[in-house]
Design a protein around this motif. Structure first.
Motif, mmCIF file in Angstrom:
data_model
loop_
_atom_site.group_PDB
_atom_site.id
_atom_site.type_symbol
_atom_site.label_atom_id
_atom_site.label_comp_id
_atom_site.label_asym_id
_atom_site.label_seq_id
_atom_site.Cartn_x
_atom_site.Cartn_y
_atom_site.Cartn_z
ATOM 1 N N ILE A 16 46.938 3.650 -31.258
ATOM 2 C CA ILE A 16 47.484 3.716 -29.858
ATOM 3 C C ILE A 16 48.662 4.825 -29.989
ATOM 4 O O ILE A 16 49.506 4.709 -30.927
ATOM 5 C CB ILE A 16 48.203 2.348 -29.625
ATOM 6 C CG1 ILE A 16 47.296 1.338 -29.829
ATOM 7 C CG2 ILE A 16 48.757 2.363 -28.314
ATOM 8 C CD1 ILE A 16 48.024 0.071 -29.747
ATOM 9 N N TYR A 17 48.452 5.667 -28.806
ATOM 10 C CA TYR A 17 49.442 6.907 -28.610
ATOM 11 C C TYR A 17 50.281 6.651 -27.280
ATOM 12 O O TYR A 17 49.771 6.137 -26.515
ATOM 13 C CB TYR A 17 48.731 7.947 -28.670
ATOM 14 C CG TYR A 17 47.920 8.494 -29.975
ATOM 15 C CD1 TYR A 17 48.721 9.139 -31.096
ATOM 16 C CD2 TYR A 17 46.825 8.128 -30.203
ATOM 17 C CE1 TYR A 17 48.278 9.393 -32.281
ATOM 18 C CE2 TYR A 17 46.091 8.378 -31.468
ATOM 19 C CZ TYR A 17 46.884 8.768 -32.347
ATOM 20 O OH TYR A 17 46.371 9.214 -33.507
ATOM 21 N N ARG A 18 51.569 7.377 -27.201
ATOM 22 C CA ARG A 18 52.387 7.274 -26.262
ATOM 23 C C ARG A 18 51.865 7.998 -25.013
ATOM 24 O O ARG A 18 52.059 7.967 -23.879
ATOM 25 C CB ARG A 18 53.750 7.714 -26.555
ATOM 26 C CG ARG A 18 54.555 6.540 -27.052
ATOM 27 C CD ARG A 18 55.986 7.082 -27.592
ATOM 28 N NE ARG A 18 56.433 6.477 -28.660
ATOM 29 C CZ ARG A 18 57.196 5.269 -28.696
ATOM 30 N NH1 ARG A 18 57.596 5.066 -27.609
ATOM 31 N NH2 ARG A 18 57.569 4.965 -29.776
ATOM 32 N N ASN A 42 53.719 10.971 -31.346
ATOM 33 C CA ASN A 42 53.409 10.017 -30.350
ATOM 34 C C ASN A 42 52.584 8.604 -30.664
ATOM 35 O O ASN A 42 52.137 7.723 -30.082
ATOM 36 C CB ASN A 42 52.414 10.669 -29.492
ATOM 37 C CG ASN A 42 53.255 11.746 -28.583
ATOM 38 O OD1 ASN A 42 54.178 11.698 -28.307
ATOM 39 N ND2 ASN A 42 52.523 12.984 -28.555
ATOM 40 N N TYR A 43 52.503 8.545 -31.975
ATOM 41 C CA TYR A 43 51.659 7.399 -32.643
ATOM 42 C C TYR A 43 52.376 6.111 -32.634
ATOM 43 O O TYR A 43 53.670 6.052 -32.968
ATOM 44 C CB TYR A 43 51.545 7.605 -33.855
ATOM 45 C CG TYR A 43 50.381 6.456 -34.866
ATOM 46 C CD1 TYR A 43 49.382 6.398 -34.420
ATOM 47 C CD2 TYR A 43 51.166 5.590 -35.680
ATOM 48 C CE1 TYR A 43 48.746 5.181 -34.877
ATOM 49 C CE2 TYR A 43 50.550 4.745 -36.367
ATOM 50 C CZ TYR A 43 49.100 4.564 -35.762
ATOM 51 O OH TYR A 43 48.490 3.301 -36.472
ATOM 52 N N ILE A 44 52.044 5.100 -31.898
ATOM 53 C CA ILE A 44 52.776 3.692 -32.078
ATOM 54 C C ILE A 44 52.370 2.844 -33.092
ATOM 55 O O ILE A 44 52.978 2.042 -33.599
ATOM 56 C CB ILE A 44 52.462 3.118 -30.436
ATOM 57 C CG1 ILE A 44 53.094 3.951 -29.369
ATOM 58 C CG2 ILE A 44 53.094 1.780 -30.251
ATOM 59 C CD1 ILE A 44 52.885 3.451 -27.940
ATOM 60 N N GLY A 45 51.120 2.601 -33.183
ATOM 61 C CA GLY A 45 50.415 1.729 -33.992
ATOM 62 C C GLY A 45 48.956 1.893 -33.779
ATOM 63 O O GLY A 45 48.508 2.409 -33.395
ATOM 64 N N SER A 46 48.320 0.532 -34.186
ATOM 65 C CA SER A 46 46.845 0.335 -34.126
ATOM 66 C C SER A 46 46.511 -1.105 -33.835
ATOM 67 O O SER A 46 47.116 -2.039 -34.021
ATOM 68 C CB SER A 46 46.315 0.870 -35.325
ATOM 69 O OG SER A 46 46.477 -0.006 -36.324
ATOM 70 N N ILE A 56 53.731 3.502 -20.477
ATOM 71 C CA ILE A 56 55.312 3.227 -20.825
ATOM 72 C C ILE A 56 56.198 3.251 -19.622
ATOM 73 O O ILE A 56 57.211 3.643 -19.611
ATOM 74 C CB ILE A 56 55.877 3.963 -21.756
ATOM 75 C CG1 ILE A 56 55.764 5.663 -21.434
ATOM 76 C CG2 ILE A 56 55.098 3.679 -23.244
ATOM 77 C CD1 ILE A 56 56.386 6.535 -22.545
ATOM 78 N N CYS A 94 49.117 4.524 -24.159
ATOM 79 C CA CYS A 94 50.023 3.374 -23.775
ATOM 80 C C CYS A 94 50.799 3.826 -22.343
ATOM 81 O O CYS A 94 50.906 4.912 -22.440
ATOM 82 C CB CYS A 94 51.228 3.142 -24.805
ATOM 83 S SG CYS A 94 52.280 1.583 -24.365
ATOM 84 N N ARG A 149 47.761 13.832 -29.977
ATOM 85 C CA ARG A 149 47.757 12.993 -30.985
ATOM 86 C C ARG A 149 48.516 13.328 -32.112
ATOM 87 O O ARG A 149 48.020 14.018 -32.881
ATOM 88 C CB ARG A 149 46.319 12.640 -31.107
ATOM 89 C CG ARG A 149 45.570 11.994 -30.071
ATOM 90 C CD ARG A 149 43.975 11.825 -30.506
ATOM 91 N NE ARG A 149 43.301 11.118 -29.525
ATOM 92 C CZ ARG A 149 42.107 10.506 -29.625
ATOM 93 N NH1 ARG A 149 41.750 10.465 -30.728
ATOM 94 N NH2 ARG A 149 41.552 10.175 -28.582
#
Length: 62
Positions: free
Chosen positions: A24-26, A34-38, A61, A59, A30
């Motif tokens: 998951i990216y903001r 910008n990485y949030i999680g998975s 936001i 995501c 990539r």
């Protein structure tokens, strides 16, 4: 993709091989910034199928 509500589960069970760990990216760029999680998604296809196609979530936001 519909709205996804996330919560944590503490478990010691191993990971199922049928699950694709979708990042998951903001923003569309990539990068690590910008990485949030998975999220693990169950699929009839192997994880390699989705990795080859570069599947990821963005995501909202707002």
């Amino acid at each position: 993709m519909p709205v996804i509500y996330m919560y944590a589960i503490n478990t010691t069970a191993g990971k199922d091989a049928r699950l694709y760990e979708c990042p998951i990216y903001r923003k569309p760029a990539r990068t690590d910034i910008n990485y949030i999680g998975s999220i693990d998604f169950e699929s009839d296809q192997s994880a390699k199928h989705w990795i080859t196609r570069g599947v990821a979530l963005l995501c909202d936001i707002k």
